[in-house]
Design an enzyme around this catalytic site. Structure first.
Site, mmCIF file in Angstrom:
data_model
loop_
_atom_site.group_PDB
_atom_site.id
_atom_site.type_symbol
_atom_site.label_atom_id
_atom_site.label_comp_id
_atom_site.label_asym_id
_atom_site.label_seq_id
_atom_site.Cartn_x
_atom_site.Cartn_y
_atom_site.Cartn_z
ATOM 1 N N ASP A 37 -22.537 12.304 -47.033
ATOM 2 C CA ASP A 37 -21.511 12.245 -45.991
ATOM 3 C C ASP A 37 -21.949 12.984 -44.734
ATOM 4 O O ASP A 37 -21.824 12.472 -43.613
ATOM 5 C CB ASP A 37 -20.209 12.864 -46.509
ATOM 6 N N VAL A 38 -22.432 14.199 -44.909
ATOM 7 C CA VAL A 38 -22.796 15.019 -43.750
ATOM 8 C C VAL A 38 -23.975 14.405 -43.007
ATOM 9 O O VAL A 38 -23.982 14.331 -41.768
ATOM 10 C CB VAL A 38 -23.108 16.462 -44.194
#
Length: 377
Positions: free
Chosen positions: A172-173
């Site tokens: 996600d990051v």
């Protein structure tokens, strides 16, 4: 922040939870005005659905961490009146971001084609689990599941272990960071040519890119999978002494070093003759581990520092924060919402010697007026 490089940039943000909001957080830190479009009554899932039960002003820590400095509009996108309000914002926007499953934003009428037909200067950013129009497109785009499909779980841990997940939402990051990078690139192009554009990425692309060095080896080495070390693992490919070793009072990491010099420094009398750092890395690691376990971490670090050899203590979060380095760098901020004040991590960037940060806490659901006019204007 008067000198913020993106001051005046307007972003309509349909995204929720993590990947998309991480991208818009990074842009907000650089001065962009981000308006979150949230579901009336419920809002962003991360307001209340997360692994931690730690709440700040009634909402999850992740929501506060990733949405600080943004504004919120709570709307029903199936309502024609509310849809018109969104279009009024898009007409003035520079950037639109979304991270719905493929096809959802198009069904809502705010896909890249519709948005850019109405506002050709818009930079449109999309992040999904696995891209669109492929066999994986409809799979749930969740971080752990993307890690599982990416091969990355076979790079951490020892040979005898099963697959090991990275203990944070790295896909996600990384996808959010890649999306922010692409948005900035298209904004530069727009500044030169006047043309907007569409940038897309996905969790699988981002976590595959994380492995670019090792996957490049795999693709050019007869597609042989790496064998993780049996002892003191840290990297699936690298030779001894690379690894994490237990000391008499903790752990230390030893990076790439000349083995002869390292053995002399640590007082290991065993001969390295005939030992290959790659083929025999487990044998060498065991010799190192047996010796390193005899003294405290700091004693070894002092010796290695004097010998200009690379090592570091394995620190926990208490030790990291108590070291003062984050405070010296100015990475820990403090903000307040309601009656609660709390700490938050700030941007990893420094611009002209200062650390940019989005102004203010995460928004209450739907707290802002339907306008780009900011209360601070």
């Amino acid at each position: 922040m008067s000198d913020a490089p993106l001051k005046g940039l307007k972003i309509v943000d349909f995204s929720q939870f993590l990947a998309g909001p991480y991208a818009t957080l990074r842009l907000a830190d650089l001065g962009a005005d981000v308006i979150k479009i949230e579901r009336r009554g419920k809002g962003d899932l991360s307001r209340y659905l997360y692994v931690s039960d730690v709440l700040i002003d009634g909402e999850s820590t992740i929501f506060h961490a990733i949405n600080r400095g943004k504004r919120s509009l709570a709307l029903d996108l199936k309502s024609e009146a509310d849809r018109q309000k969104v279009w009024e914002l898009i007409d003035e926007a520079d950037v639109v971001v979304q991270n719905f499953r493929p096809g959802v934003i198009e069904r809502l009428g705010f896909g890249p084609k519709d948005v850019r037909e109405r506002n050709p200067r818009v930079v449109y950013g999309s992040v999904s689990g696995y891209g669109s129009d492929n066999d994986w497109s409809t799979l749930p785009g969740q971080d752990l599941l993307a890690q599982a499909r990416s091969g990355v779980m076979w790079l951490t841990g020892a040979e005898q272990h099963g697959p090991v997940a990275i203990g944070l939402p790295v896909a996600d990051v990384l996808a959010g960071a890649a999306l922010a990078q692409g948005i900035l690139a298209l904004l530069v192009r727009r500044g030169i040519t006047g043309e907007g554009g569409v940038v897309e990425t996905s969790l699988i692309e981002a976590i595959t890119d994380l492995q670019f060095e090792l996957l490049s080896t795999f693709l050019n080495d007869g597609r042989q999978t790496p064998t993780r070390p049996r002892n003191n693992p840290a990297h699936a490919y690298l030779a001894a002494p690379y690894g994490v070793y237990q000391t008499a009072d903790g752990h230390m990491a030893i990076a790439m070093n000349d083995l002869q010099a390292l053995f002399r420094c640590l007082g290991i009398s065993a001969s390295l003759e005939g030992l290959d750092p790659f083929e025999d890395r487990d044998v060498i690691a065991r010799l190192l581990a047996d010796q390193v376990a005899t003294q405290p971490t700091q004693a070894w670090l002092d010796k290695m520092d004097d010998a200009d050899l690379w090592a570091a203590p394995v620190m926990d979060w208490h030790q990291l924060v108590n070291s003062g380095i984050l405070q010296e760098l100015g990475m820990i901020g403090e903000t307040r919402r309601g009656d609660e004040s709390f700490n938050t991590l700030l941007s990893p960037l420094r611009i002209d010697g200062s650390r940019p940060a989005a102004h203010g806490p995460a928004p209450y659901l739907g707290e802002e007026p339907l306008s780009w006019s900011s209360p601070t204007d």
